[in-house]
Design an enzyme around this catalytic site. Structure first.
Site, short mmCIF file in Angstrom:
data_model
loop_
_atom_site.label_atom_id
_atom_site.label_comp_id
_atom_site.label_asym_id
_atom_site.label_seq_id
_atom_site.Cartn_x
_atom_site.Cartn_y
_atom_site.Cartn_z
N ASP A 67 0.94 -1.50 -0.15
CA ASP A 67 0.22 -0.12 -0.19
C ASP A 67 0.78 1.16 -0.17
O ASP A 67 1.86 1.23 -0.76
CB ASP A 67 -1.04 0.44 1.11
CG ASP A 67 -1.84 0.79 1.16
OD1 ASP A 67 -2.67 1.78 1.06
OD2 ASP A 67 -3.24 -0.28 0.52
N HIS A 100 -3.73 6.35 3.22
CA HIS A 100 -4.23 5.20 2.81
C HIS A 100 -4.18 3.64 2.98
O HIS A 100 -5.15 2.76 3.74
CB HIS A 100 -4.71 4.65 0.88
CG HIS A 100 -5.46 3.49 0.32
ND1 HIS A 100 -5.10 2.78 0.81
CD2 HIS A 100 -6.64 3.91 0.33
CE1 HIS A 100 -6.26 1.84 0.43
NE2 HIS A 100 -6.95 2.15 0.33
N ASN A 192 -12.35 -0.36 -7.34
CA ASN A 192 -14.09 0.32 -7.37
C ASN A 192 -15.01 1.20 -8.59
O ASN A 192 -15.17 2.10 -8.05
CB ASN A 192 -13.71 1.78 -5.63
CG ASN A 192 -13.22 0.63 -4.49
OD1 ASN A 192 -13.84 -0.26 -4.26
ND2 ASN A 192 -11.98 1.69 -4.21
N SER A 253 -11.62 -1.45 -0.71
CA SER A 253 -10.28 -1.30 0.25
C SER A 253 -9.85 -1.72 1.15
O SER A 253 -9.50 -2.56 2.34
CB SER A 253 -9.52 -0.23 -0.60
OG SER A 253 -10.22 0.66 0.22
#
Length: 854
Positions: A67, A100, A192, A253
């Site tokens: 990430d 994130h 998404n 996520s």
């Protein structure tokens, strides 16, 4: 050049669990004392809180999270973080500079039961942050592969990837395969984009996780499709934030780390399970949602952590499926596992094939028999095909789009065995193939064309040719049926032995994946090349739509000055173009008598900026009328001008601030001769009387030059015409109502207040109950006769017979009708009078003309 992956709203996270040291660590308290646990609604939705009494931590494995890094100073994370790896800026720490990664890791493994903040699905863990996303949450596919390999090099056994790419690469495929061989469980967000499951989640050996809301409904942006395995909460998931803070985030996520945490707890309970075992246990224990069994929207269902850590692994959880009616779903690009033996000889599956193509099945069978299993494939509109499987065998089966049923049978005499089948689908070449070179370009013929294509193999390009025979405009649009297809469009024109190409058409926007070229073209041969950006083979189709619009011929040119004005015929439709902002189109028409002229524009190609001006030959310096809102009026279906004009010659000038040359405006002029100032009585039976009474000022028409002779006359209109007639013939009739009677529906400001009041005062009109006079009520033919009779003071005598079949002698208006018929003032309709019919304005005028001899 490689396209970057931008992680928007919420990403998918990669997580590797560290091995658990002691089994005693699993015996923690059943509930967490974290202060914000009540905000973490997802915990109870996936039943993690119920699982914690059995398993809540795993410090025996490394969990890698690919990430943007982690906030190493966050009090709820730092106890679970290993020194990370920064692949974006090697040599620097894996400190999160986007946020994130911190959000994702908090859902996975915020320190639990520590009295502060939130609790991860795993309370105590060894989290290895691997930074592959930069501060803008951007990376590329090869960096993902590098991150997976880095995690494997450091012994990760769970790898979480809370991001998605709609493209794949060989390096990513190789890294995914290495992870399976290395015994690492891979978990990834489905993406998404509200499209097909993205990579790396789309690989059969990766757990693809979609997102649902608190009511277990799939959120709108969550990717779905045949590769989807599980869903977990993904709306407003409460977690850790940069700077030691807390808050919510949403998307797939946010869902993926919950599944990664469940995988880590399974491995805490059963550390010897293979990645396949962990995946099967997650699928086996999920709460079924939507359609019964696996489905494209929710996979095997909602993650249930409690069942996952408490249940024994089944080697064939899809049973019973020993008949076609009980066939279980076998999605393309997935794995299934089952058992066959002497007591269970048949398993049935059903596969939905999206396009015509081929499905390959690779088998792992723990039997030493070379052909332990027979598989029969029943594809729609095809003869069934039977193949035999041994361990490691791959079989490729042609399949039509639609349902394919699969029957697996144990060969006779073979002992019980477990099988694993992995499916892979390849789309067939499109019907335009072969067309991957300029020399094999497929010709396109016509002005409106639509063709379907695909990229069935790596490096495939689709070439088309189109011959333009006249100057015009070319629109080419290519649209994929799913966002995995990253289209690139190229257009070039042949110029001798060379081809001159436009700049590539590629908007680099996967949310709006269509590519469009819109350009002016000249006669000659054009080439159109459609390709996939990464040159990948993709299971998807695109539609190419081509539209050619030739230059519209303006047959009225040259008419750019009033001296060259084209004749504008009354009632005809004139067309033309305005190719430049400086162009003007002139038209002329002649009125041989005074007329009412209406100019309309049934169609204007632009939405604004179109102008029209009307001139008289007698004065070309000033327009009689003009407007810049022709397009707006046309869109509303309204006329442009309507006006009375005396006889003479007139000119119309058109121009537009927005030029157009591929479509034509439409213009009409209607001329209606005026009779006594009216345009609707020239051929009417009452024309003479209407004209005569109008000239005397007794009756009037309307502002639009109409008299509306056939319109029903209202009581107010009737009273006005009658009193005007009486005055014109010498009767001294008051102009102001002086009576005391007030009418509730006749205010003093009403235009006919005095007229109706005087008529009432004279006894010509009667009122109605509730003190009403009903000024706008239509007058019947019977009422018309009676009121004229009253005004004339006729002696009305009862008669024993009637002149009309529908007016009996005892009818209330029979005396008045009979008296005026006898004087030839009134006429009926043959033998009928139609006393209840509405009196028209023309009938009233004629009756007044006859009865008062005007």
């Amino acid at each position: 050049m490689k396209k970057s992956i931008h992680i928007a709203v919420s990403l998918a996270m990669l997580l590797t669990l560290a091995p658990l040291g002691e089994r005693a660590a699993l015996a923690a308290a059943p509930a967490s004392n974290d202060s914000y646990l009540s905000n973490q609604l997802h915990i109870s939705q996936i039943k993690a809180d119920k699982a914690w009494s059995v398993a809540n931590s795993n410090q025996a494995i490394t969990i890698a999270v690919l990430d943007s890094g982690a906030d190493y100073n966050h009090p709820d994370l730092k106890g679970n973080l290993l020194p990370g790896v920064n692949l974006v800026n090697p040599g620097k720490s894996a400190q999160d500079d986007n946020g994130h990664g911190t959000e994702v890791i908090g859902v996975l493994a915020a320190k639990g039961n520590n009295g502060i903040g939130v609790a991860g699905v795993v309370w105590n863990a060894r989290i290895l942050p691997i930074k592959i996303l930069n501060k803008d949450a951007v990376t590329n596919v090869d960096m993902i592969a590098k991150g997976i390999n880095t995690a494997l090099d450091r012994g990760a056994k769970v790898i979480l990837m809370s991001f998605s790419s709609l493209s794949y690469s060989r390096s990513l495929t190789e890294a995914i395969d290495r992870a399976e061989r290395s015994g690492a469980v891979l978990v990834a967000a489905s993406g998404n984009e509200a499209s097909r499951v993205a990579y790396p989640a789309a690989y059969p050996t990766v757990v693809a996780v979609g997102a649902v809301n608190g009511k277990n409904q799939v959120i709108s942006q969550s990717n779905t499709g045949p590769e989807l395995n599980l869903v977990a909460p993904g709306l407003n998931v409460y977690t850790t934030k940069l700077g030691g803070k807390y808050g919510s985030f949403s998307g797939t996520s946010a869902a993926a780390p919950q599944v990664a945490g469940a995988a880590a707890l399974i491995l805490a309970r059963y550390p010897k399970l293979t990645p396949l075992d962990v995946r099967q246990l997650l699928y086996q224990t999920a709460t079924d949602l939507g359609e019964s069994g696996w489905d494209r929207q929710t996979g095997y269902g909602l993650l249930d952590v409690n069942k996952a850590v408490r249940s024994a692994l089944s080697s064939d959880f899809l049973e019973p499926n020993n008949t076609l009616q009980r066939a279980k779903a076998f999605p393309i690009e997935q794995q299934i596992r089952g058992n066959l033996g002497p007591n269970d000889t048949v398993d049935w599956f059903k596969m939905d094939v999206p396009y015509d193509g081929k499905v390959s099945f690779t088998a792992k069978i723990n039997s030493g028999v070379s052909s332990a299993m027979a598989a029969t494939f029943y594809s729609e509109n095809r003869t069934p095909i039977t193949h035999y499987f041994g361990n490691g065998d791959t079989v490729t089966v042609p399949a039509k789009a639609g349902r394919m049923n699969i029957k697996l049978m144990r060969n006779g005499g073979v002992n019980a065995f477990t099988y694993v089948l992995t499916s892979k689908f390849t789309i067939n070449p499109d019907r335009n193939e072969p067309n991957d070179t300029m020399a094999t370009a497929r010709p396109l013929v016509g002005n409106q064309i639509s063709v379907t294509g695909n990229f069935h193999q790596e490096g495939d390009q689709d070439w088309f040719s189109y011959y333009v025979r006249e100057y015009g405009h070319l629109d080419v649009t290519v649209t994929p049926d799913n966002k995995r297809v990253d289209l690139v469009l190229a257009i070039g024109k042949q110029n001798g032995n060379n081809t001159v190409w436009d700049p590539i058409y590629d908007n680099d926007d996967r949310d709006h994946p269509a590519e469009r070229a819109s350009k002016e073209v000249s006669p000659g041969k054009y080439y159109i090349r459609v390709s996939e950006y990464q040159q990948n083979a993709v299971n998807g189709e695109y539609r190419l739509d081509l539209g050619f619009t030739p230059l519209k011929k303006d047959l009225n040119e040259p008419n750019d000055t009033y001296s060259r004005a084209s004749p504008l015929a009354a009632g005809g439709v004139m067309t033309g173009t305005i190719p430049t902002a400086s162009d003007s189109d002139w038209f002329q028409f002649t009125l041989h008598t005074d007329s009412y002229v209406t100019i309309r524009a049934p169609f204007i190609p632009v939405s604004s900026g179109f102008r029209i001006a009307l001139y008289s030959e007698k004065n070309m310096n000033y327009a009689l009328a003009s407007t810049n809102e022709v397009a707006e009026l046309s869109d509303r279906g309204k006329e442009i001008f309507s006006l009375r004009l005396p006889k003479g010659k007139y000119y119309v000038r058109l121009n537009s601030g927005i030029p157009f040359k591929y479509d034509a405006y439409k213009l009409t002029v209607t001329q209606q001769p005026l009779v006594s100032g009216y345009r609707d009585i020239s051929d009417h039976w009452a024309r003479t009387e209407i004209a005569r009474l109008s000239s005397k000022g007794i009756v009037k028409g309307f502002d639009d030059a109409t008299f509306k002779p056939n319109q029903a006359v209202t009581r107010a209109q009737f009273a006005t015409m009658l009193l005007q007639t009486m005055r014109a013939t010498g009767s001294k009739v008051a102009t102001t109502y002086s009576g005391k009677e007030a009418f509730s529906d006749l205010p003093k400001k009403h235009w006919a207040y005095n007229t109706l009041g005087v008529a009432y005062q004279l006894g010509i009109l009667k009122g109605y109950p509730d003190s009403q006079i009903k000024p706008d009520l239509a007058v019947s033919r019977a009422e018309m006769a009676v009121m004229i009779a009253r005004a004339k003071g006729l002696a009305l005598n009862s008669r024993s017979t009637s002149s009309y079949r529908d007016v009996p002698a005892d009818h209330w208006a029979a005396p008045a009708i009979g008296a005026m018929t006898a004087r030839n003032w009134l006429n009926g309709y043959g033998s009928n009078f139609k006393p209840q019919g509405s009196a028209t304005r023309a009938e009233v005028v004629v009756l007044l003309a006859k009865s008062y001899q005007v």
